[in-house]
Design a protein around this motif. Sequence first.
Motif, mmCIF file in Angstrom:
data_model
loop_
_atom_site.group_PDB
_atom_site.id
_atom_site.type_symbol
_atom_site.label_atom_id
_atom_site.label_comp_id
_atom_site.label_asym_id
_atom_site.label_seq_id
_atom_site.Cartn_x
_atom_site.Cartn_y
_atom_site.Cartn_z
ATOM 1 N N ASN A 1 -25.207 -7.105 -26.141
ATOM 2 C CA ASN A 1 -24.016 -7.381 -25.641
ATOM 3 C C ASN A 1 -23.566 -8.564 -25.144
ATOM 4 O OD1 ASN A 1 -22.709 -4.545 -25.763
ATOM 5 N ND2 ASN A 1 -24.453 -3.809 -24.792
ATOM 6 N N GLN B 1 -27.446 2.552 -29.431
ATOM 7 C CA GLN B 1 -26.284 1.652 -29.578
ATOM 8 C C GLN B 1 -24.844 2.137 -29.259
ATOM 9 O OE1 GLN B 1 -26.438 -1.696 -32.449
ATOM 10 N NE2 GLN B 1 -28.296 -0.675 -33.271
ATOM 11 N N CYS B 2 -24.761 3.470 -29.753
ATOM 12 C CA CYS B 2 -23.497 4.199 -29.381
ATOM 13 C C CYS B 2 -23.441 4.261 -27.950
ATOM 14 C CB CYS B 2 -23.862 5.614 -29.891
ATOM 15 S SG CYS B 2 -23.564 5.796 -31.759
ATOM 16 N N THR C 1 -21.329 0.808 -26.476
ATOM 17 C CA THR C 1 -19.953 1.243 -26.043
ATOM 18 C C THR C 1 -19.627 0.764 -24.485
ATOM 19 O OG1 THR C 1 -19.941 3.244 -27.330
ATOM 20 C CG2 THR C 1 -18.585 3.397 -25.213
ATOM 21 N N SER D 1 -18.995 -3.161 -25.196
ATOM 22 C CA SER D 1 -17.603 -3.397 -25.511
ATOM 23 C C SER D 1 -16.311 -3.022 -24.585
ATOM 24 C CB SER D 1 -17.347 -2.517 -26.849
ATOM 25 O OG SER D 1 -17.138 -0.895 -26.642
ATOM 26 N N LEU D 2 -16.639 -2.094 -23.739
ATOM 27 C CA LEU D 2 -15.491 -1.880 -22.778
ATOM 28 C C LEU D 2 -15.495 -2.878 -21.882
ATOM 29 C CD1 LEU D 2 -15.785 2.161 -22.178
ATOM 30 C CD2 LEU D 2 -14.223 1.048 -23.420
ATOM 31 N N SER E 1 -13.695 -4.586 -38.436
ATOM 32 C CA SER E 1 -14.163 -3.161 -38.055
ATOM 33 C C SER E 1 -14.118 -2.481 -39.306
ATOM 34 C CB SER E 1 -13.657 -2.599 -37.119
ATOM 35 O OG SER E 1 -14.071 -3.150 -35.778
ATOM 36 N N VAL F 1 -17.776 -5.286 -30.164
ATOM 37 C CA VAL F 1 -16.644 -4.515 -30.543
ATOM 38 C C VAL F 1 -16.799 -3.730 -31.936
ATOM 39 C CG1 VAL F 1 -14.311 -3.767 -30.620
ATOM 40 C CG2 VAL F 1 -15.194 -5.262 -28.766
ATOM 41 N N VAL G 1 -20.046 -1.742 -32.302
ATOM 42 C CA VAL G 1 -19.992 -0.222 -31.953
ATOM 43 C C VAL G 1 -18.904 0.470 -32.448
ATOM 44 C CG1 VAL G 1 -18.021 -0.765 -30.170
ATOM 45 C CG2 VAL G 1 -19.811 0.879 -29.527
ATOM 46 N N LEU G 2 -17.957 0.094 -33.074
ATOM 47 C CA LEU G 2 -17.047 0.925 -33.868
ATOM 48 C C LEU G 2 -17.830 1.195 -35.286
ATOM 49 C CD1 LEU G 2 -13.690 -1.037 -33.614
ATOM 50 C CD2 LEU G 2 -14.162 1.297 -32.525
ATOM 51 N N TRP H 1 -20.433 3.929 -34.341
ATOM 52 C CA TRP H 1 -20.076 5.190 -33.796
ATOM 53 C C TRP H 1 -19.597 6.240 -35.271
ATOM 54 C CZ3 TRP H 1 -20.544 8.678 -30.459
ATOM 55 C CH2 TRP H 1 -20.772 8.551 -29.116
ATOM 56 N N VAL I 1 -26.587 2.163 -21.378
ATOM 57 C CA VAL I 1 -25.508 2.162 -20.641
ATOM 58 C C VAL I 1 -25.560 1.009 -19.594
ATOM 59 C CG1 VAL I 1 -24.004 3.381 -19.063
ATOM 60 C CG2 VAL I 1 -24.804 4.400 -21.121
#
Length: 302
Positions: free
Chosen positions: A58, A90-91, A95, A98-99, A126, A231, A234-235, A238, A264
Amino acid sequence: MSQLAHTIKRHRWWLIALISASTVLWSYWASHYPPITQTFIEYGLFSVLGVIGAIFANSTGAGGGVIFVPVFSALNFTTEQMIATSFAIQCFGMTAGSLTWIFHYLNHHRHDPTWGAFLRFTVLASVCSIAGLWTSLSLSLATPLSIHTSFSLFSILLGIIIIAHSRKASRNKQIAATYQISNWDFIALTCIGFVGGIITSWLSVGVGEILVIYLMLRGFCAKLAIATGVVVSVLTVWTTAPINFGADSDVHFQALLFAGPGAVIGGMIAKRIALLFSVTRLKLFFSAWIILTGIVMLALTL
């Protein structure tokens, strides 16, 4: 009071509720792998791996798989376990990462012309990346070489390109090209997204790294490039959740039990690290690492 402290104070009850719920769910999940003390001893260090992998992913835009896969290979995970577990971690980590990048964009760069293409680049790449990944999975496309050889060569090439660009960027600061978006950029991102999605299905990394490299070589803001790569990655990963968290999953769940929460944490602090240190130094450090691991993995397969 810093912005982070103000945000925590403002939303402290939501944060307490979230942390409490997460702790309960984690404890329930951990109870499925008795004895819990032995599980901690055997897999507790995976939390450190999760933090490191997520920080790398990240803060540079390169997927955490470049950290996870070599470690899983050394632990004799099967190919299916390596890829599935890397996707699953990575999920969690990407996530969170990316947030933080999205909030950074909304709070600081929503009206910044250097970030004007962020949403368009992210959505386009994406969609194409997800299409490429699922095309590969649906048609069972195989890597041209073994997973270990493919990953090693990809890591070495990625590291060399990042180092070469970092040296160039340090001599020639990004200026005018930052604002010049060409129609060719959208064509390039379409191709990169699709091909990167295929590579990601093979190695659990690919699309984010290639995107970051392309955007930086084009002269776009380095932070924009990293945020877009994170981003999009992660998309993409997921969309594999139905496979990786299903009944027939190849995920090594004991490893994920500790690496997931670690990821996280790493994802939440990665953006601050990226903003605190120079992008050039950060990339040079991690480039040296992934080149080294790529060489070691390649040597072990020969």
